[in-house]
Write an enzyme that holds these catalytic residues in place. Structure first.
Site, PDB file in Angstrom:
ATOM      1  N   THR A   1      -0.655  11.786  -0.039  1.00  0.00           N
ATOM      2  CA  THR A   1      -1.564  12.551  -0.886  1.00  0.00           C
ATOM      3  C   THR A   1      -2.137  13.719  -0.105  1.00  0.00           C
ATOM      4  O   THR A   1      -2.409  14.783  -0.672  1.00  0.00           O
ATOM      5  CB  THR A   1      -2.693  11.637  -1.404  1.00  0.00           C
ATOM      6  OG1 THR A   1      -2.101  10.535  -2.097  1.00  0.00           O
ATOM      7  CG2 THR A   1      -3.622  12.381  -2.346  1.00  0.00           C
ATOM      8  N   ALA A   2      -2.289  13.548   1.200  1.00  0.00           N
ATOM      9  CA  ALA A   2      -2.779  14.644   2.034  1.00  0.00           C
ATOM     10  C   ALA A   2      -1.865  15.866   1.911  1.00  0.00           C
ATOM     11  O   ALA A   2      -2.337  17.007   1.771  1.00  0.00           O
ATOM     12  CB  ALA A   2      -2.862  14.186   3.484  1.00  0.00           C
TER      13      ALA A   2
ATOM     14  N   HIS B   1      -7.326   9.255   8.111  1.00  0.00           N
ATOM     15  CA  HIS B   1      -7.778   8.019   8.755  1.00  0.00           C
ATOM     16  C   HIS B   1      -8.808   8.285   9.851  1.00  0.00           C
ATOM     17  O   HIS B   1      -9.631   9.185   9.747  1.00  0.00           O
ATOM     18  CB  HIS B   1      -6.591   7.215   9.285  1.00  0.00           C
ATOM     19  CG  HIS B   1      -5.606   6.819   8.235  1.00  0.00           C
ATOM     20  ND1 HIS B   1      -5.978   6.446   6.969  1.00  0.00           N
ATOM     21  CD2 HIS B   1      -4.237   6.753   8.253  1.00  0.00           C
ATOM     22  CE1 HIS B   1      -4.898   6.151   6.258  1.00  0.00           C
ATOM     23  NE2 HIS B   1      -3.838   6.338   7.009  1.00  0.00           N
TER      24      HIS B   1
ATOM     25  N   LYS C   1       0.874  -1.174   0.000  1.00  0.00           N
ATOM     26  CA  LYS C   1       0.000   0.000   0.000  1.00  0.00           C
ATOM     27  C   LYS C   1       0.909   1.220   0.000  1.00  0.00           C
ATOM     28  O   LYS C   1       1.965   1.222   0.621  1.00  0.00           O
ATOM     29  CB  LYS C   1      -0.866  -0.020   1.276  1.00  0.00           C
ATOM     30  CG  LYS C   1      -1.681   1.236   1.552  1.00  0.00           C
ATOM     31  CD  LYS C   1      -2.900   1.295   0.664  1.00  0.00           C
ATOM     32  CE  LYS C   1      -3.806   2.463   1.038  1.00  0.00           C
ATOM     33  NZ  LYS C   1      -4.643   2.149   2.214  1.00  0.00           N
ATOM     34  N   LEU C   2       0.505   2.268  -0.692  1.00  0.00           N
ATOM     35  CA  LEU C   2       1.240   3.526  -0.636  1.00  0.00           C
ATOM     36  C   LEU C   2       0.322   4.659  -1.040  1.00  0.00           C
ATOM     37  O   LEU C   2      -0.751   4.450  -1.608  1.00  0.00           O
ATOM     38  CB  LEU C   2       2.503   3.505  -1.501  1.00  0.00           C
ATOM     39  CG  LEU C   2       2.413   3.838  -2.998  1.00  0.00           C
ATOM     40  CD1 LEU C   2       3.805   3.867  -3.618  1.00  0.00           C
ATOM     41  CD2 LEU C   2       1.532   2.884  -3.752  1.00  0.00           C
ATOM     42  N   SER C   3       0.735   5.883  -0.716  1.00  0.00           N
ATOM     43  CA  SER C   3      -0.005   7.069  -1.125  1.00  0.00           C
ATOM     44  C   SER C   3       0.153   7.265  -2.624  1.00  0.00           C
ATOM     45  O   SER C   3       1.222   7.003  -3.186  1.00  0.00           O
ATOM     46  CB  SER C   3       0.532   8.305  -0.404  1.00  0.00           C
ATOM     47  OG  SER C   3       0.465   8.166   0.988  1.00  0.00           O
TER      48      SER C   3
END
Length: 281
Positions: free
Chosen positions: A113-114, A152, A55-57
């Protein structure tokens, strides 16, 4: 065959991967050695090519797409799911136009991404401090930072701690683009055999579909990693981040990702993309 796999301990990820790693579905001969890490640690591991699957941004994906390809299954996109910029100071929350370059902002990682969305909405905020996402609220409460960028489950807890929303950056993105916001995806090392990569995509899709069909099946596994989160908050979290795009990106999901990278390139935040991002064209 055993493949290394990294994802976060957050409920959306444990919900998605439960059936896969516990063989509740046919994994077609694949086993997985799992690493649980926060999203920015996963981003950094991807930069080093440490895992077969991770998983990654999506922001981080722009830096590793030559080594990793994006699976169609497992992604987190959606409407109303974006990061929030929050403050302890209610005045800042009510007057976001007064936010200046001197303010210190806690972010959950440079390559999230935030942080990319923050750069679009508030390009003048440059005093950034990277920290684990779960530490941002407390850092605000103790005045170590002036603003916090939360992701989250913290979306559901900040108000209970007396903190205030400055801006929903997901809403900002949606107003700018009309697209779902791409938060994170599952990528696989391009060096693996094509049949293995396609097999992983298939079994991951099966895992997501199993989770939707049996939503309580992984409850103990999800609770184990949910950091004292109530079951109600856990399932709010899952409902927010796991949806049709998690089963298959489809045309809409791919468009949202392409727009994200196009905007990033136009603003000089990333280098031009020179390879197809997706495992399956």
């Amino acid at each position: 065959m055993t493949l290394s796999l990294g994802f976060s301990p957050c409920p959306n990820d444990t919900f998605i991967f439960d059936a896969l790693i516990h063989h509740k579905i046919d994994t077609e001969g694949l086993d997985f050695k799992v690493s649980f890490d926060d999203v920015e640690t996963l981003n950094q591991k991807a930069m080093k090519g440490e895992l077969h699957i991770t998983k990654l941004s999506f922001h981080a994906f722009a830096y590793v797409y030559e080594q990793y390809a994006l699976l169609d299954a497992g992604s987190a996109l959606g409407f109303g799911v974006g990061p929030l910029l929050i403050a302890k100071n209610e005045y800042l929350a009510n007057h976001p136009d007064h936010i200046n370059a001197e303010l210190r902002v806690g972010i959950p990682g440079k390559y999230t991404t935030a942080n990319f969305l923050l750069g679009i909405a508030f390009p003048h905020l440059v005093q950034k401090e990277e920290m684990v996402f779960s530490a941002i609220e407390q850092s605000l409460l103790t005045d170590q930072i002036d603003l916090g960028l939360i992701i989250h489950e913290n979306r559901f807890t900040y108000m209970d701690k007396g903190l205030h929303k400055v801006m929903d950056l997901g809403n900002y993105w949606e107003q700018q683009t009309g697209c779902a916001i791409p938060l994170g995806g599952i990528v696989i090392n391009r060096d693996l055999d094509q049949d293995i990569k396609e097999k992983v995509n298939r079994v991951l899709r099966k895992s997501v579909e199993y989770a939707f069909a049996n939503p309580k099946s992984g409850i103990e596994f999800i609770k184990q990693h949910a950091q004292e989160m109530s079951e109600e908050v856990m399932y709010k979290h899952i409902d927010l981040y796991v949806n049709k795009y998690s089963i298959d990106l489809g045309t809409e999901g791919r468009k949202a990702i392409d727009v994200l990278f196009q905007m990033a390139q136009e603003r000089g935040l990333i280098q031009p993309i020179t390879k197809d991002l997706y495992l399956i064209p």
